[in-house]
Each structure stands twice: as structure tokens, then as C-alpha cells.
Motif scaffolding. Structure first.
Motif, PDB file in Angstrom:
ATOM      1  N   LEU A   1       0.852  -1.195   0.000  1.00  0.00           N
ATOM      2  CA  LEU A   1       0.000   0.000   0.000  1.00  0.00           C
ATOM      3  C   LEU A   1       0.888   1.246   0.000  1.00  0.00           C
ATOM      4  O   LEU A   1       1.890   1.287   0.715  1.00  0.00           O
ATOM      5  CB  LEU A   1      -0.879  -0.021   1.265  1.00  0.00           C
ATOM      6  N   ASP A   2       0.526   2.217  -0.806  1.00  0.00           N
ATOM      7  CA  ASP A   2       1.251   3.486  -0.808  1.00  0.00           C
ATOM      8  C   ASP A   2       0.354   4.584  -0.253  1.00  0.00           C
ATOM      9  O   ASP A   2      -0.826   4.645  -0.580  1.00  0.00           O
ATOM     10  CB  ASP A   2       1.651   3.875  -2.234  1.00  0.00           C
ATOM     11  N   VAL A   3       0.924   5.404   0.594  1.00  0.00           N
ATOM     12  CA  VAL A   3       0.181   6.555   1.098  1.00  0.00           C
ATOM     13  C   VAL A   3       0.982   7.803   0.751  1.00  0.00           C
ATOM     14  O   VAL A   3       2.144   7.927   1.135  1.00  0.00           O
ATOM     15  CB  VAL A   3      -0.022   6.476   2.624  1.00  0.00           C
ATOM     16  N   GLU A   4       0.360   8.706  -0.002  1.00  0.00           N
ATOM     17  CA  GLU A   4       1.042   9.949  -0.374  1.00  0.00           C
ATOM     18  C   GLU A   4       0.887  10.966   0.750  1.00  0.00           C
ATOM     19  O   GLU A   4      -0.022  10.874   1.570  1.00  0.00           O
ATOM     20  CB  GLU A   4       0.426  10.531  -1.655  1.00  0.00           C
ATOM     21  N   LEU A   5       1.787  11.923   0.736  1.00  0.00           N
ATOM     22  CA  LEU A   5       1.697  13.007   1.711  1.00  0.00           C
ATOM     23  C   LEU A   5       0.326  13.685   1.580  1.00  0.00           C
ATOM     24  O   LEU A   5      -0.169  13.886   0.471  1.00  0.00           O
ATOM     25  CB  LEU A   5       2.822  14.011   1.425  1.00  0.00           C
ATOM     26  N   HIS A   6      -0.273  14.031   2.720  1.00  0.00           N
ATOM     27  CA  HIS A   6      -1.578  14.710   2.802  1.00  0.00           C
ATOM     28  C   HIS A   6      -2.754  13.833   2.413  1.00  0.00           C
ATOM     29  O   HIS A   6      -3.879  14.308   2.352  1.00  0.00           O
ATOM     30  CB  HIS A   6      -1.609  15.994   1.954  1.00  0.00           C
ATOM     31  N   GLN A   7      -2.495  12.563   2.152  1.00  0.00           N
ATOM     32  CA  GLN A   7      -3.612  11.671   1.850  1.00  0.00           C
ATOM     33  C   GLN A   7      -4.260  11.177   3.146  1.00  0.00           C
ATOM     34  O   GLN A   7      -3.611  11.082   4.185  1.00  0.00           O
ATOM     35  CB  GLN A   7      -3.134  10.449   1.065  1.00  0.00           C
TER      36      GLN A   7
END
Ligand SMILES: Nc1ncnc2c1ncn2[C@@H]1O[C@H](COP(=O)(O)OP(=O)(O)OP(=O)(O)O)[C@@H](O)[C@H]1O
Ligand SMILES: [Mg+2]
Lengths: 328, 247
Positions: free
Chosen positions: B24-30
Motif C-alpha cells: 500500500l502506498d500513502v502519499e503526503l496529505h492523503q
């Protein structure tokens, strides 16, 4: 609709209005007549009234019979017990009284003076030992709970210490430490005074007990507290120091102080290594005067410390209970 | 490269795999929502991210830096990743203010004055400035959970993990807690939340992941997951939620 079958038994009406007369209890309570006689009278009245169909007054009498029967147990037993002790005291021409409560000793200023001087040593020993135990036991408990493979040896040592010192009778530890260390000229502690040995021996013994109390307290703190602290970035040590131990200590104060009552009383055994404590001094007086009255004084002095301490402990527990029930 | 990268993470308890290859990838501000049945591994995944659980395989990267496995400094990781639990877990022997300032003072070495000023600011934002000296057992569940959020925020984390933070609350207290999360989302806080509040998940999340038996069965924007789920299992799960009146 009016037939009774064999299965339903006697009609319910017969059970209604039953009266308890407490006849057997009243007869048994005659062993203490001042209460037993009224009990029996009320019991007889109860059955009379019941026969006349006066159910409610009969019940009233029955209740009274029961109350008197209880009085004969509570009051009667105490009266006989006290009477027995008084009889012991004055039997054989008062020899028991003379042995335990010799007035010439009990009213002697010198005896009291000497005993108090001795007791002051006991007080010093238990006060100092208690402070040492408070710290030492916590250290041992924390060591026993250190996590990880690396700490296994030190955990093991702590466990061995706790297991063995809880197994040894305290008097044995006092002998071994008090006489042995000096004779063997053990480094550092070889030159202790007798009183210091006494403190050391009692601290070692009670440290083992109290460390288990601490350990139970620490283990009773829910793991989620640790998770919360660690998740904030606190280290293991910081978590123990600021979160776990403060909560654990609060929880274990009552059982811990309970152990201190034992410690206070056990200062009596330090006389075996020649400390001039209250028991040693009682022995001197006993040897010189041939009466145990000085031991009675010693017993009284221990009472004077232990009973207020116990009451204070109960008060502490009650207050804690109130707090946890009613919030803070 | 994403802010938080979870790559083929496995976690087992005993011999049972609770996470079986999560990526899983989580981007900044997500804001990423984890949904799924009870026992699907949502809490475990969150706990693995801030190293409350040790993973058995795979790797987790935060800002490109490996934060799982051997030799990592878990304490410094946890300074950057805050977590809030379902059961609040406030420290009962400390006042609200001490709960909030403990970590900044002991871990970051912030002075008491500074830590308390920050704490009071945060408490004010969640409407609890007047509770600063109260002890946790004097607060309602909603208030306690708000304090727990503030306690995590006081460390200035870059990522917040919220594990079903409203599940232990009475229904009327849920909103006061969710409002804070909504504010955080609007300010651009990166967050991962496990939740059963589907309405809220739909509203705040940038991405929704449906966990099923230790894998992410389906992920996508909330409109797609809630409106047009691809997987049969996801449909069945959402149908159960709708039937229970929770969407
Ligand atoms: N410490 C543990 N030891 C053993 N098993 C565990 C442990 N923690 C969790 N599990 C198991 O792992 C599985 C996943 O648990 P997890 O708490 O991650 O689920 P969840 O998705 O958060 O569920 P819920 O919605 O009920 O919170 C469950 O079957 C649980 O029993
Ligand atoms: Mg969970």
C-alpha cells in the motif's frame, strides 16, 4: 376446579401463617442463662400464640427468641472466655499473674527505661530497613521483569534471590549474616556493627517478599498503557519510570505496608546476634528477677506501634476505595 | 516515491498469518481508510506501521527510509508516527495536561513551559482547555478520546494512525471526535484510519482499502469502493453494513 391432585401436595393454605419459634436455638442458648431464659420464654410464647391462631404476635415473639439466642452466643461466649482467663490469672495462688504481670516490674521506672531504650533500637532497625526495602525490592522487581534474551542471566539471578530468601526463615538469615559475615571478614560488610547486620539481614529477607508485591503490581498494569507510552516515543525505561511504576506503586501500597507489619515484629529476632534490643533487655530482666513481666512490657510496646499502624493502613485502604468508587 | 510505502508485509501470530502480503502506498496529505470485517487485520497493520508489532516479512518505508526490521530506532520512528487507539489509553495517574506534555518533555526535551503552551493551544482547538487540570476518569469518553488525539499531535507527527477511535464511544459523542479528524484532514495531515464509520470514510478519505483475510482485496477512491465495488466480497461486506444501517 376444586380438586387437589396427589402431585400438588397439601393445600397451600396450611403453609401460610407458619411461625418460627426457634425452640431448639432457645434451648441451646440456655448454656448462658441470662440470654437463654428470655429466649426460651419468647419461644414458648410464640408457639402458644401460634396455636391460638395469633400469627402476627407469634412471629413477633419468634423474632425475639431468635435475637436472644444470638445474644447468648455473642455475649455468653465472650463472658466465659474472659472468665476463663481471669481464672487462669488467679489460679495457683496467682502464679500466672506473677509470671506475666509482676507489679514490681510493671511499676519499675528502671525496667521501663531499659525496655524503652531497647525498643528504640527495634524502631530504628525497622524504620531504616523499611526505607531500604522500599527501594531494593523495587529494583529487584524491575530486574525480574526486564525483557529480552540478553537479560536472562540477571533475571535468573534475581529470581534465585527471591526464591531462596523467601524460603529461608528470617532468624536463619539473621544468624548467617550477623555472625557469618563478621567471622568470615567478608569485604565491605565484614566490619558492620551488629545493628547494621540486623538491618541488612531483615532488608534481604523482606526485600524478597516485597519485590513480589511490586512485581504483581507492575504486572497488573494493562499492556495497553505500555503500548500508549511506547507509541508516543517513550523508551522502555521512560515508560517504566513515568507510566508503569507510578501506577503500580499506588496499587501496591496497602499490601506492601502489610508486609511492613511483619518486618516490624520480626525485629524481635535480632536479639539472637547480641543486639541490645527490647527482647535482649527483657531477657536480662528475666534472668535477674525470675519473672517474664519484662516480656509483657516488650509485647505491649510492639502493640503500641503495630495497632496504630494497622488502623492507619485500613484508613488508607478505605480512602483509596472511596476514591476509585467515586472517581478522583 | 510515496510518503509511506508498505511492501509485501506479512505478519503472523503463532502460525496464523494475519497479514499476508499487504502492499500500500500513502502519499503526503492523503487520508487512507481501512475497512473490512472484524479480524481482517486493520489494527494489526496500523500497529505494524509504528512498530508496536514486528513484521515477519516485507518492508515499510517512511519518507524513503526503512522503518521495519532489524536495527531501526523505534523511538524516533514513533516520534513521527502518532497512533490513537480505540480505548483511549490515557495515563490515569496524570492530569490531562501531563498526559499531553509527558512525551514532548521526556522524549523531545521540550521545556515544561513550552510543552504546556503547545498543549494548551491544542487543547483549546479541541475545546478542552478548561479540562487541562482534570484527571482522565473525570472526562467523558469523547473528551478522553479528544485528549488522546491531542496527546499524539503534541509530538508533531507527520503521520497519524487512528484505529477505530470512535468505536468505544456512545453515538452522541462520535461527532465531536470525528470533527477533529475532519479538521486535521483539511489541514493536510497524512492519516491512515481503520474505521467502521463508512459515511465518514466516504467523506474524508482520498483512498479506501478493503481488507479481507490479511490482504487488500480492493482499493480505490471512495466513490468507486462505496459506489461500484469490483470484488464480490467487497459488495457483500458493504451490503452487510448497509443492512445494519451504518452507511
Ligand atoms: N497479539 C495477538 N496475538 C494473537 N492473535 C492476535 C493478536 N492481535 C490480533 N490477533 C488476531 O489477528 C487477527 C486480526 O486482528 P486485528 O485486530 O488486526 O483485526 P481488526 O481488523 O482490527 O478487527 P476489528 O475490526 O475487530 O478491530 C484477529 O484474528 C486477532 O484475533
Ligand atoms: Mg481493530
Amino acid at each position: 376446579m376444586n380438586h387437589t391432585s396427589a402431585l400438588t401436595g397439601p393445600p397451600a393454605a396450611k403453609r401460610v401463617g407458619r411461625v418460627l419459634t426457634y425452640r431448639k436455638a432457645a434451648i441451646a442458648s440456655l448454656f448462658f442463662p441470662p440470654a437463654g431464659i428470655p429466649a426460651l420464654i419468647h419461644s414458648i410464647k410464640a408457639s402458644r400464640l401460634a396455636e391460638q391462631g395469633e400469627t402476627e404476635p407469634a412471629r413477633e415473639q419468634g423474632e425475639k427468641a431468635r435475637d436472644w439466642a444470638w445474644y447468648s452466643v455473642g455475649v455468653g461466649l465472650s463472658v466465659y472466655l474472659v472468665a476463663f482467663m481471669v481464672w487462669l490469672l488467679f489460679t495457683n495462688g496467682g502464679s500466672v499473674r506473677k509470671v506475666f504481670l509482676d507489679w514490681s516490674i510493671l511499676t519499675s521506672w528502671d525496667a521501663w527505661h531499659s525496655m524503652l531504650k531497647g525498643f528504640w533500637i527495634n524502631v530504628q532497625v525497622f524504620l531504616i530497613a523499611e526505607v531500604i526495602v522500599l527501594i531494593w525490592a523495587l529494583v529487584v522487581a524491575i530486574v525480574r521483569l526486564l525483557p529480552g534474551k540478553a537479560c536472562r542471566p540477571i533475571r535468573f539471578l534475581a529470581t534465585v534471590y527471591v526464591d531462596t530468601f523467601r524460603a529461608f526463615p528470617a532468624i536463619l538469615v539473621v544468624y548467617l549474616v550477623g555472625l557469618g559475615f563478621a567471622q568470615a571478614k567478608v569485604p565491605i560488610v565484614g566490619s558492620f556493627s551488629d545493628i547494621q547486620y540486623a538491618i541488612l539481614a531483615l532488608s534481604l529477607t523482606y526485600g524478597a517478599y516485597v519485590s513480589e508485591v511490586y512485581r504483581a503490581g507492575i504486572e497488573s498494569i494493562h499492556w495497553s498503557q505500555v503500548a500508549a507510552a511506547r507509541s508516543l516515543g517513550l523508551s522502555y525505561t521512560q515508560t517504566m519510570r513515568h507510566v508503569v511504576v507510578p501506577q503500580a506503586v499506588r496499587r501496591v501500597i496497602p499490601p506492601l505496608l502489610n508486609d511492613f507489619i511483619g518486618l516490624q515484629k520480626d525485629t524481635a529476632i535480632i536479639s539472637v546476634i547480641g543486639v541490645l534490643d527490647v527482647v535482649s533487655r527483657a531477657r536480662f530482666i528475666n534472668n535477674a528477677r525470675g519473672t517474664l513481666a519484662a516480656y509483657s512490657i516488650a509485647a505491649f510496646l510492639f502493640l503500641c506501634v503495630t495497632i496504630p499502624f494497622t488502623r492507619w493502613l485500613e484508613w488508607l485502604q478505605r480512602r483509596r476505595q472511596l476514591r476509585t468508587e467515586g472517581g478522583r | 516515491m510515496a510518503f509511506l510505502e508498505i511492501q509485501r508485509v506479512y505478519k503472523k501470530f503463532g502460525s496464523v498469518y494475519v497479514l499476508s502480503g499487504i502492499s500500500l502506498d500513502v502519499e503526503l496529505h492523503q487520508v487512507v481508510c481501512l475497512i473490512g470485517a472484524s479480524g481482517s487485520g486493520k489494527s494489526t497493520l496500523l500497529r505494524c506501521i509504528n512498530a508496536l508489532e514486528v513484521i515477519d516479512d516485507g518492508v515499510i518505508l517512511l519518507d524513503g527510509d526503512r522503518v521495519s526490521g532489524r536495527g531501526i530506532d523505534v523511538d524516533s520512528l514513533r516520534q513521527e508516527v502518532g497512533i490513537v487507539f480505540q480505548s483511549f489509553n490515557l495515563f490515569p495517574h496524570m492530569s490531562v495536561l501531563d498526559n499531553v506534555t509527558l512525551a514532548p518533555r521526556k522524549v523531545l526535551g521540550t521545556s515544561r513551559e513550552e510543552a504546556e503552551a503547545t498543549a494548551m493551544g491544542l487543547l483549546g482547538r479541541v475545546g478542552l482547555a478548561d479540562k487541562a487540570t482534570a484527571f482522565p476518569d473525570r472526562l467523558s469518553g469523547g473528551q478522553q478520546q479528544r485528549v488522546a488525539i491531542v496527546r499524539a499531535l503534541a509530538m508533531g507527527p507527520k503521520l497519524m494512525l487512528l484505529d477505530e477511535i470512535t468505536s468505544a464511544l456512545d453515538p452522541e459523542l462520535v461527532a465531536e471526535v470525528l470533527n477533529i479528524v475532519r479538521d486535521l484532514a483539511e489541514e493536510g495531515m497524512t492519516m491512515m484510519l481503520a474505521t467502521h464509520e463508512m459515511g465518514f470514510a466516504k467523506e474524508v478519505s482520498s483512498k479506501v482499502c478493503f481488507l479481507d483475510q490479511g490482504v487488500i482485496l480492493e482499493e480505490g477512491p471512495p466513490e468507486q469502493i462505496f459506489g461500484d465495488p469490483v470484488e464480490e466480497r467487497t459488495r457483500a461486506f458493504l451490503k452487510r453494513i448497509v443492512d445494519a444501517g451504518r452507511l
